[in-house]
Design a protein around this motif. Structure first.
Motif, PDB file in Angstrom:
ATOM      1  N   ASP A 275      23.640  48.237  30.655  1.00 36.40           N
ATOM      2  CA  ASP A 275      24.497  48.732  31.740  1.00 36.40           C
ATOM      3  C   ASP A 275      23.687  49.224  32.932  1.00 36.40           C
ATOM      4  O   ASP A 275      24.103  49.100  34.074  1.00 36.40           O
ATOM      5  N   SER A 276      22.509  49.771  32.652  1.00 37.75           N
ATOM      6  CA  SER A 276      21.706  50.356  33.725  1.00 37.75           C
ATOM      7  C   SER A 276      21.123  49.311  34.669  1.00 37.75           C
ATOM      8  O   SER A 276      20.729  49.639  35.789  1.00 37.75           O
ATOM      9  N   VAL A 277      21.058  48.048  34.237  1.00 40.39           N
ATOM     10  CA  VAL A 277      20.444  47.018  35.079  1.00 40.39           C
ATOM     11  C   VAL A 277      21.415  45.928  35.497  1.00 40.39           C
ATOM     12  O   VAL A 277      21.065  45.065  36.308  1.00 40.39           O
ATOM     13  N   LYS A 278      22.619  45.966  34.957  1.00 41.52           N
ATOM     14  CA  LYS A 278      23.593  44.927  35.247  1.00 41.52           C
ATOM     15  C   LYS A 278      23.836  44.830  36.750  1.00 41.52           C
ATOM     16  O   LYS A 278      24.043  45.831  37.429  1.00 41.52           O
ATOM     17  N   GLY A 279      23.786  43.623  37.262  1.00 41.96           N
ATOM     18  CA  GLY A 279      23.978  43.406  38.686  1.00 41.96           C
ATOM     19  C   GLY A 279      22.707  43.476  39.501  1.00 41.96           C
ATOM     20  O   GLY A 279      22.687  43.083  40.678  1.00 41.96           O
ATOM     21  N   ARG A 280      21.644  43.992  38.899  1.00 47.86           N
ATOM     22  CA  ARG A 280      20.362  44.118  39.634  1.00 47.86           C
ATOM     23  C   ARG A 280      19.268  43.231  39.037  1.00 47.86           C
ATOM     24  O   ARG A 280      18.391  42.773  39.766  1.00 47.86           O
TER      25      ARG A 280
ATOM     26  N   GLY B 288       3.920  43.016  36.156  1.00 47.98           N
ATOM     27  CA  GLY B 288       4.170  44.418  36.467  1.00 47.98           C
ATOM     28  C   GLY B 288       3.324  44.880  37.638  1.00 47.98           C
ATOM     29  O   GLY B 288       2.395  44.200  38.064  1.00 47.98           O
ATOM     30  N   GLY B 289       3.664  46.038  38.169  1.00 53.55           N
ATOM     31  CA  GLY B 289       2.908  46.567  39.280  1.00 53.55           C
ATOM     32  C   GLY B 289       3.612  47.741  39.916  1.00 53.55           C
ATOM     33  O   GLY B 289       4.585  48.271  39.365  1.00 53.55           O
ATOM     34  N   LEU B 290       3.116  48.126  41.075  1.00 50.85           N
ATOM     35  CA  LEU B 290       3.680  49.248  41.832  1.00 50.85           C
ATOM     36  C   LEU B 290       4.611  48.700  42.903  1.00 50.85           C
ATOM     37  O   LEU B 290       4.233  47.813  43.676  1.00 50.85           O
ATOM     38  N   VAL B 291       5.813  49.240  42.954  1.00 52.40           N
ATOM     39  CA  VAL B 291       6.793  48.772  43.933  1.00 52.40           C
ATOM     40  C   VAL B 291       7.563  49.979  44.445  1.00 52.40           C
ATOM     41  O   VAL B 291       7.774  50.948  43.709  1.00 52.40           O
ATOM     42  N   GLN B 292       7.979  49.920  45.677  1.00 57.07           N
ATOM     43  CA  GLN B 292       8.769  51.011  46.248  1.00 57.07           C
ATOM     44  C   GLN B 292      10.197  50.940  45.723  1.00 57.07           C
ATOM     45  O   GLN B 292      10.718  49.849  45.424  1.00 57.07           O
ATOM     46  N   ALA B 293      10.818  52.099  45.650  1.00 58.29           N
ATOM     47  CA  ALA B 293      12.226  52.144  45.270  1.00 58.29           C
ATOM     48  C   ALA B 293      13.028  51.263  46.219  1.00 58.29           C
ATOM     49  O   ALA B 293      12.815  51.284  47.439  1.00 58.29           O
ATOM     50  N   GLY B 294      13.919  50.471  45.641  1.00 57.31           N
ATOM     51  CA  GLY B 294      14.695  49.533  46.434  1.00 57.31           C
ATOM     52  C   GLY B 294      14.077  48.148  46.507  1.00 57.31           C
ATOM     53  O   GLY B 294      14.721  47.198  46.958  1.00 57.31           O
ATOM     54  N   GLY B 295      12.836  48.046  46.083  1.00 58.71           N
ATOM     55  CA  GLY B 295      12.132  46.774  46.137  1.00 58.71           C
ATOM     56  C   GLY B 295      12.411  45.891  44.935  1.00 58.71           C
ATOM     57  O   GLY B 295      13.261  46.205  44.086  1.00 58.71           O
ATOM     58  N   SER B 296      11.684  44.780  44.880  1.00 54.16           N
ATOM     59  CA  SER B 296      11.894  43.793  43.827  1.00 54.16           C
ATOM     60  C   SER B 296      10.582  43.427  43.150  1.00 54.16           C
ATOM     61  O   SER B 296       9.504  43.562  43.741  1.00 54.16           O
TER      62      SER B 296
ATOM     63  N   MET C 114      13.849  41.596  38.967  1.00 47.56           N
ATOM     64  CA  MET C 114      14.338  42.965  39.080  1.00 47.56           C
ATOM     65  C   MET C 114      14.505  43.299  40.558  1.00 47.56           C
ATOM     66  O   MET C 114      13.516  43.334  41.300  1.00 47.56           O
ATOM     67  N   ASN C 115      15.725  43.501  40.969  1.00 51.98           N
ATOM     68  CA  ASN C 115      16.035  43.866  42.357  1.00 51.98           C
ATOM     69  C   ASN C 115      16.508  45.315  42.430  1.00 51.98           C
ATOM     70  O   ASN C 115      16.927  45.904  41.432  1.00 51.98           O
ATOM     71  N   SER C 116      16.463  45.860  43.625  1.00 58.08           N
ATOM     72  CA  SER C 116      16.957  47.221  43.884  1.00 58.08           C
ATOM     73  C   SER C 116      16.397  48.213  42.870  1.00 58.08           C
ATOM     74  O   SER C 116      17.139  48.979  42.245  1.00 58.08           O
ATOM     75  N   LEU C 117      15.104  48.181  42.702  1.00 56.43           N
ATOM     76  CA  LEU C 117      14.465  48.994  41.662  1.00 56.43           C
ATOM     77  C   LEU C 117      14.648  50.479  41.905  1.00 56.43           C
ATOM     78  O   LEU C 117      14.597  50.967  43.041  1.00 56.43           O
ATOM     79  N   LYS C 118      14.850  51.208  40.831  1.00 48.89           N
ATOM     80  CA  LYS C 118      15.038  52.655  40.859  1.00 48.89           C
ATOM     81  C   LYS C 118      13.940  53.324  40.064  1.00 48.89           C
ATOM     82  O   LYS C 118      13.255  52.677  39.250  1.00 48.89           O
TER      83      LYS C 118
ATOM     84  N   SER D 115       7.763  53.747  43.171  1.00 48.63           N
ATOM     85  CA  SER D 115       7.387  54.885  44.008  1.00 48.63           C
ATOM     86  C   SER D 115       8.452  55.137  45.076  1.00 48.63           C
ATOM     87  O   SER D 115       9.282  54.277  45.376  1.00 48.63           O
ATOM     88  N   SER D 116       8.365  56.324  45.663  1.00 51.80           N
ATOM     89  CA  SER D 116       9.325  56.658  46.732  1.00 51.80           C
ATOM     90  C   SER D 116       8.861  56.124  48.079  1.00 51.80           C
ATOM     91  O   SER D 116       7.723  55.702  48.225  1.00 51.80           O
TER      92      SER D 116
END
Length: 129
Positions: free
Chosen positions: A62-67, A9-17, A83-87, A128-129
């Motif tokens: 459903d919320s993570v399918k495809g990502r 775990g950790g801090l990642v920007q939105a859209g990151g992996s 985890m890709n394309s993190l939201k 994060s944003s």
């Protein structure tokens, strides 16, 4: 003695992996259903992804399918969650858990958190944003 050690775990920007790891020991991993669950304050623990190696089944919410992708490294006895394309809504404490299935698991239901009786500690994912 079933032991599960989650990390990554950790801090990642939105859209990151990010890739989470669940090191398993003390039990025949491939005979168990192993899953990743997310916990956020005030909400029920949610099954994000689960895998049954012996039955060749995987589950994704459903919320993570495809990502998100769950995978296993047999040599390292470790289950990963890529985890890709993190939201923002992916944030939370992520736990890995295991259960020896008393009946053949079904993809649609095998990731219900109340089925699992062995839990590792959580690893926090912050987006994060």
């Amino acid at each position: 003695d079933v032991q599960l050690q989650a990390s990554g775990g950790g801090l990642v920007q939105a859209g990151g992996s990010l890739t989470l790891s669940c090191a398993a020991s003390g039990f025949p991993r491939e005979e168990y259903v192993i899953g990743w669950f997310r916990q956020v304050p005030g909400k029920e623990r949610e099954g994000v992804s689960c895998i049954s190696e012996s039955d060749g089944l995987t589950y994704y919410s459903d919320s993570v399918k495809g990502r998100f992708t769950i995978s296993v490294d047999d040599a390292k006895n470790t289950v990963y969650l890529r985890m890709n394309s993190l939201k923002f809504e992916d944030m939370g404490d992520y736990y890995c858990a295991a259960v020896w299935p008393k009946s053949p698991p079904k993809s649609a239901t095998m990731c219900s958190y109340n089925l699992f009786d062995h839990w590792g500690q959580g690893t926090l994912v912050t987006v994060s944003s």
